[in-house]
Write a protein that holds these residues in place. Structure first.
Motif, PDB file in Angstrom:
ATOM      1  N   TRP A   1      15.987  -8.183   7.505  1.00  0.00           N
ATOM      2  CA  TRP A   1      15.513  -7.476   6.324  1.00  0.00           C
ATOM      3  C   TRP A   1      15.286  -8.472   5.193  1.00  0.00           C
ATOM      4  O   TRP A   1      16.057  -9.417   5.006  1.00  0.00           O
ATOM      5  N   SER A   2      14.219  -8.272   4.442  1.00  0.00           N
ATOM      6  CA  SER A   2      13.857  -9.176   3.344  1.00  0.00           C
ATOM      7  C   SER A   2      14.624  -8.811   2.079  1.00  0.00           C
ATOM      8  O   SER A   2      14.446  -7.711   1.542  1.00  0.00           O
ATOM      9  N   PRO A   3      15.466  -9.717   1.555  1.00  0.00           N
ATOM     10  CA  PRO A   3      16.176  -9.417   0.303  1.00  0.00           C
ATOM     11  C   PRO A   3      15.228  -9.112  -0.851  1.00  0.00           C
ATOM     12  O   PRO A   3      15.515  -8.258  -1.694  1.00  0.00           O
ATOM     13  N   GLU A   4      14.092  -9.814  -0.901  1.00  0.00           N
ATOM     14  CA  GLU A   4      13.134  -9.596  -1.981  1.00  0.00           C
ATOM     15  C   GLU A   4      12.535  -8.194  -1.915  1.00  0.00           C
ATOM     16  O   GLU A   4      12.382  -7.503  -2.929  1.00  0.00           O
ATOM     17  N   ALA A   5      12.194  -7.737  -0.696  1.00  0.00           N
ATOM     18  CA  ALA A   5      11.642  -6.396  -0.546  1.00  0.00           C
ATOM     19  C   ALA A   5      12.685  -5.326  -0.839  1.00  0.00           C
ATOM     20  O   ALA A   5      12.385  -4.304  -1.478  1.00  0.00           O
TER      21      ALA A   5
ATOM     22  N   HIS B   1       0.863  -1.187   0.000  1.00  0.00           N
ATOM     23  CA  HIS B   1       0.000   0.000   0.000  1.00  0.00           C
ATOM     24  C   HIS B   1       0.897   1.234   0.000  1.00  0.00           C
ATOM     25  O   HIS B   1       2.038   1.169   0.498  1.00  0.00           O
ATOM     26  N   PRO B   2       0.430   2.369  -0.529  1.00  0.00           N
ATOM     27  CA  PRO B   2       1.263   3.575  -0.530  1.00  0.00           C
ATOM     28  C   PRO B   2       1.727   4.040   0.838  1.00  0.00           C
ATOM     29  O   PRO B   2       2.676   4.820   0.935  1.00  0.00           O
ATOM     30  N   MET B   3       1.079   3.577   1.902  1.00  0.00           N
ATOM     31  CA  MET B   3       1.507   3.981   3.247  1.00  0.00           C
ATOM     32  C   MET B   3       2.911   3.476   3.572  1.00  0.00           C
ATOM     33  O   MET B   3       3.639   4.082   4.353  1.00  0.00           O
ATOM     34  N   SER B   4       3.299   2.317   3.001  1.00  0.00           N
ATOM     35  CA  SER B   4       4.496   1.638   3.487  1.00  0.00           C
ATOM     36  C   SER B   4       5.774   2.267   2.952  1.00  0.00           C
ATOM     37  O   SER B   4       5.845   2.695   1.793  1.00  0.00           O
ATOM     38  N   PRO B   5       6.822   2.336   3.775  1.00  0.00           N
ATOM     39  CA  PRO B   5       8.114   2.816   3.294  1.00  0.00           C
ATOM     40  C   PRO B   5       8.630   2.063   2.075  1.00  0.00           C
ATOM     41  O   PRO B   5       9.288   2.644   1.218  1.00  0.00           O
ATOM     42  N   LEU B   6       8.342   0.761   1.977  1.00  0.00           N
ATOM     43  CA  LEU B   6       8.747  -0.005   0.799  1.00  0.00           C
ATOM     44  C   LEU B   6       8.262   0.671  -0.473  1.00  0.00           C
ATOM     45  O   LEU B   6       9.042   0.920  -1.407  1.00  0.00           O
ATOM     46  N   CYS B   7       6.965   0.981  -0.527  1.00  0.00           N
ATOM     47  CA  CYS B   7       6.394   1.570  -1.739  1.00  0.00           C
ATOM     48  C   CYS B   7       6.893   2.995  -1.955  1.00  0.00           C
ATOM     49  O   CYS B   7       7.129   3.411  -3.097  1.00  0.00           O
ATOM     50  N   LYS B   8       7.068   3.740  -0.877  1.00  0.00           N
ATOM     51  CA  LYS B   8       7.544   5.119  -1.008  1.00  0.00           C
ATOM     52  C   LYS B   8       8.972   5.165  -1.563  1.00  0.00           C
ATOM     53  O   LYS B   8       9.300   5.978  -2.432  1.00  0.00           O
TER      54      LYS B   8
ATOM     55  N   ASP C   1      12.779  -3.444  16.292  1.00  0.00           N
ATOM     56  CA  ASP C   1      12.217  -4.453  15.395  1.00  0.00           C
ATOM     57  C   ASP C   1      10.714  -4.309  15.206  1.00  0.00           C
ATOM     58  O   ASP C   1      10.175  -4.715  14.161  1.00  0.00           O
ATOM     59  N   ALA C   2      10.010  -3.717  16.176  1.00  0.00           N
ATOM     60  CA  ALA C   2       8.576  -3.482  16.001  1.00  0.00           C
ATOM     61  C   ALA C   2       8.334  -2.475  14.873  1.00  0.00           C
ATOM     62  O   ALA C   2       7.485  -2.683  14.005  1.00  0.00           O
ATOM     63  N   THR C   3       9.084  -1.383  14.887  1.00  0.00           N
ATOM     64  CA  THR C   3       8.939  -0.376  13.838  1.00  0.00           C
ATOM     65  C   THR C   3       9.452  -0.910  12.503  1.00  0.00           C
ATOM     66  O   THR C   3       8.851  -0.652  11.445  1.00  0.00           O
ATOM     67  N   ALA C   4      10.548  -1.668  12.534  1.00  0.00           N
ATOM     68  CA  ALA C   4      11.081  -2.259  11.297  1.00  0.00           C
ATOM     69  C   ALA C   4      10.041  -3.154  10.642  1.00  0.00           C
ATOM     70  O   ALA C   4       9.912  -3.192   9.408  1.00  0.00           O
ATOM     71  N   SER C   5       9.266  -3.872  11.468  1.00  0.00           N
ATOM     72  CA  SER C   5       8.286  -4.807  10.914  1.00  0.00           C
ATOM     73  C   SER C   5       7.107  -4.110  10.263  1.00  0.00           C
ATOM     74  O   SER C   5       6.275  -4.763   9.633  1.00  0.00           O
ATOM     75  N   ALA C   6       7.033  -2.784  10.384  1.00  0.00           N
ATOM     76  CA  ALA C   6       5.964  -2.020   9.737  1.00  0.00           C
ATOM     77  C   ALA C   6       6.442  -1.317   8.466  1.00  0.00           C
ATOM     78  O   ALA C   6       5.690  -0.559   7.869  1.00  0.00           O
ATOM     79  N   THR C   7       7.686  -1.567   8.063  1.00  0.00           N
ATOM     80  CA  THR C   7       8.221  -0.893   6.882  1.00  0.00           C
ATOM     81  C   THR C   7       7.853  -1.584   5.583  1.00  0.00           C
ATOM     82  O   THR C   7       8.011  -1.011   4.502  1.00  0.00           O
ATOM     83  N   GLY C   8       7.404  -2.842   5.653  1.00  0.00           N
ATOM     84  CA  GLY C   8       7.184  -3.622   4.446  1.00  0.00           C
ATOM     85  C   GLY C   8       8.452  -4.236   3.894  1.00  0.00           C
ATOM     86  O   GLY C   8       8.444  -4.831   2.823  1.00  0.00           O
ATOM     87  N   MET C   9       9.559  -4.105   4.651  1.00  0.00           N
ATOM     88  CA  MET C   9      10.852  -4.617   4.179  1.00  0.00           C
ATOM     89  C   MET C   9      11.500  -5.574   5.175  1.00  0.00           C
ATOM     90  O   MET C   9      12.620  -6.040   4.945  1.00  0.00           O
ATOM     91  N   TYR C  10      10.815  -5.901   6.286  1.00  0.00           N
ATOM     92  CA  TYR C  10      11.411  -6.715   7.347  1.00  0.00           C
ATOM     93  C   TYR C  10      10.646  -8.024   7.453  1.00  0.00           C
ATOM     94  O   TYR C  10       9.415  -8.037   7.606  1.00  0.00           O
ATOM     95  N   ASN C  11      11.356  -9.122   7.367  1.00  0.00           N
ATOM     96  CA  ASN C  11      10.736 -10.444   7.425  1.00  0.00           C
ATOM     97  C   ASN C  11      10.415 -10.789   8.879  1.00  0.00           C
ATOM     98  O   ASN C  11      11.322 -10.962   9.695  1.00  0.00           O
ATOM     99  N   ILE C  12       9.123 -10.879   9.194  1.00  0.00           N
ATOM    100  CA  ILE C  12       8.720 -11.107  10.580  1.00  0.00           C
ATOM    101  C   ILE C  12       8.900 -12.560  11.002  1.00  0.00           C
ATOM    102  O   ILE C  12       8.771 -12.882  12.186  1.00  0.00           O
ATOM    103  N   HIS C  13       9.195 -13.441  10.059  1.00  0.00           N
ATOM    104  CA  HIS C  13       9.432 -14.854  10.371  1.00  0.00           C
ATOM    105  C   HIS C  13      10.903 -15.101  10.691  1.00  0.00           C
ATOM    106  O   HIS C  13      11.220 -15.875  11.599  1.00  0.00           O
TER     107      HIS C  13
END
Length: 520
Positions: free
Chosen positions: A190-194, A130-137, A174-186
């Motif tokens: 950080w997610s290489p794909e993101a 979604h446009p909200m996420s840092p990933l998309c921005k 890590d809580a804030t990182a998990s809201a960026t759209g780029m952090y693997n919560i599992h």
């Protein structure tokens, strides 16, 4: 009276203000500070903030508390999620702070969301595309501002920037990182794909730490300005949504929290990262647990907008009282409150607001009530999605600015047909940050920290049928209007063409009037 070392400071860096709470080791609120700042929206899709104003607000809150209370045992931070800015190699901003409401990355998000790659990133990160996420921005910046993107050394949110100003280094919990759209919560990495979609390296992001990690080493000038020792424990903390869960004592199974401030949200805690197959919900990290839920864009900010535009001579509290005094259903008026697009449950930045059922007898208060009911229906839909994904909701604790109005809480209880529990305590996110600070330094949490028992707002069962019927109609609105919203966006996105057409018509008319014989 000074209370050096016997109290804690919680700092909540929010969308419209920064709040500071001083709480004694015994759970007594000693002092509250709040500094407001603005959101800049030069066009409908822009929502920016000045990071320097926000840093100044944080420093002002800490300084004011320390001046009266002395040196605290620790300071912990809460922050609004999804903000992002670019800095140079020295950590100096080269862009404004884009916040959750900024929709400029809509085309990029729309292209990615329903692709296999997009679904995989959602499954990994728990953050809807979604446009909200840092990933998309960040990905949008990459395509739209290549010169700036090439110059950027770091991409950070508001808390990372504040910590950099305090400590000279970028950190993200890590809580804030998990809201960026780029952090693997599992995998908690950080997610290489993101990162590949964003077009950045892990080295361009802040160092990830745990929410209870202690960060030390204040910059000398900052320590002097605040009146603090350089080694004062700064606790990383978490995101405001997750900490509202902790601060509301809602870490047990089936205990949901409902917050309405500038925006709004419903959340529940889980012991494993649950992912919604329909991509309606987020799932973020909070220490060794997870918080699932959905946030809506259109909370108190929409009511403030309406009151300012259409009830300017009526105090806001009076306007709310007038609206809440009207009967359920606002006498046949429904509202889809998506003025700022919408996140959960539809995740559609093109969604817009709509009033349906307007009649001559409707007053400004009717429209305001319909807005409030629309917000409640929206939050009810999020709650239903939570129950499908996480499990039954057994209890709802409410927090946020709206709790100053008992009638508003009652409205939610009646629409949800569930009791609403109001805790008699300070802001839940700030309190959650303080609980983390106490845990970090080994201070036992006080038993009386939430002071009085909850005040419970029981639902009026007699209103279940009428609200149920209105809710059924409300749920049809978005689906019926979705194509209309898309068409309006297309028209609005091409203002130059429309203006050219008007100018051409005007020129043609002028020419015809000036040279009538030229037309045969």
């Amino acid at each position: 009276m000074k209370s050096d070392g016997n109290y804690f400071i919680g700092i909540d860096i929010g969308t419209s203000s920064t709040k500071g709470l001083a709480l004694s080791s015994q759970g007594v609120a000693l002092q509250v500070e709040q500094v407001h700042y603005g959101i800049y929206q030069p066009s409908p899709d822009h929502s920016e903030q000045d990071p320097e104003q926000m840093v100044a607000a944080v420093l002002q809150c800490i300084k004011a508390i320390v001046a009266r209370q002395g040196v605290p045992a620790a300071i912990a931070f809460s922050n609004a999620m999804h903000s992002i800015m670019a800095t140079d190699k020295d950590g100096k901003p080269i862009t404004p702070m884009l916040i959750w409401a900024d929709n400029r990355s809509l085309p990029m998000a729309a292209r990615l969301k329903n692709t296999p790659e997009g679904r995989d990133i959602y499954t990994q990160t728990g953050t809807p595309i979604h446009p909200m996420s840092p990933l998309c921005k960040i990905a949008w910046w990459r395509g739209s501002e290549p010169a700036m993107f090439a110059r950027a050394a770091y991409f950070v949110g508001i808390k990372e920037y504040v910590l950099h100003r305090l400590l000279g280094r970028f950190y993200i919990d890590d809580a804030t990182a998990s809201a960026t759209g780029m952090y693997n919560i599992h995998t908690h990495a950080w997610s290489p794909e993101a990162l590949a979609v964003a077009g950045i390296q892990e080295s361009q992001l802040a160092r990830v730490v745990r929410s209870v990690d202690i960060l030390q080493g204040l910059e000398p000038a900052v320590a002097k300005e605040l009146g603090l020792p350089a080694l004062i424990p700064l606790v990383a903390g978490g995101s405001d949504g997750c900490l509202a869960q902790l601060g509301s004592d809602a870490m047990d199974e089936g205990h949901a929290t409902l917050t309405i401030g500038t925006s709004g949200a419903v959340r529940m805690t889980t012991h494993r990262p649950l992912i919604d197959a329909q991509q309606r919900l987020f799932t973020y990290i909070l220490k060794d647990q997870y918080v699932s839920g959905g946030a809506i864009n259109n909370g108190g900010v929409v009511l403030q907008w309406y009151a300012k535009q259409f009830m300017p001579n009526t105090p806001f509290t009076t306007a709310l009282e007038q609206a809440l005094a009207l009967p359920p259903g606002a006498e046949g008026l429904l509202c889809l409150p998506y003025l700022m697009g919408e996140r959960a449950p539809v995740w559609d930045s093109l969604a817009r607001g709509a009033f349906v059922g307007i009649q001559p007898g409707h007053t400004p208060a009717h429209f305001l009530r319909a807005l409030m009911e629309g917000m409640a229906y929206d939050l009810l839909e999020v709650t239903m999605a939570l129950q499908e994904t996480v499990g039954p909701v057994k209890k709802i604790s409410v927090s946020g600015g709206f709790t100053a109005s008992p009638a508003w809480i009652q409205l939610l209880a009646d629409i949800f047909q569930l009791p609403m529990h109001l805790q008699q305590q300070s802001d839940a996110s700030t309190l959650g940050a303080i609980w983390l600070a106490m845990e970090a330094v080994g201070q036992p949490r006080p038993h009386n920290a939430t002071t009085d028992a909850d005040k419970v707002f029981a639902p009026n069962a007699a209103l279940a049928a009428v609200y149920g019927q209105y809710f059924g109609l409300y749920r049809q609105l978005y689906g019926n209007l979705k194509k209309v919203f898309e068409g309006l966006h297309t028209l609005q996105a091409a203002p130059a063409s429309a203006t050219d057409a008007v100018n051409t018509a005007a020129t043609s008319k002028e020419n015809n009037n000036t040279h009538p014989r030229a037309v045969q």
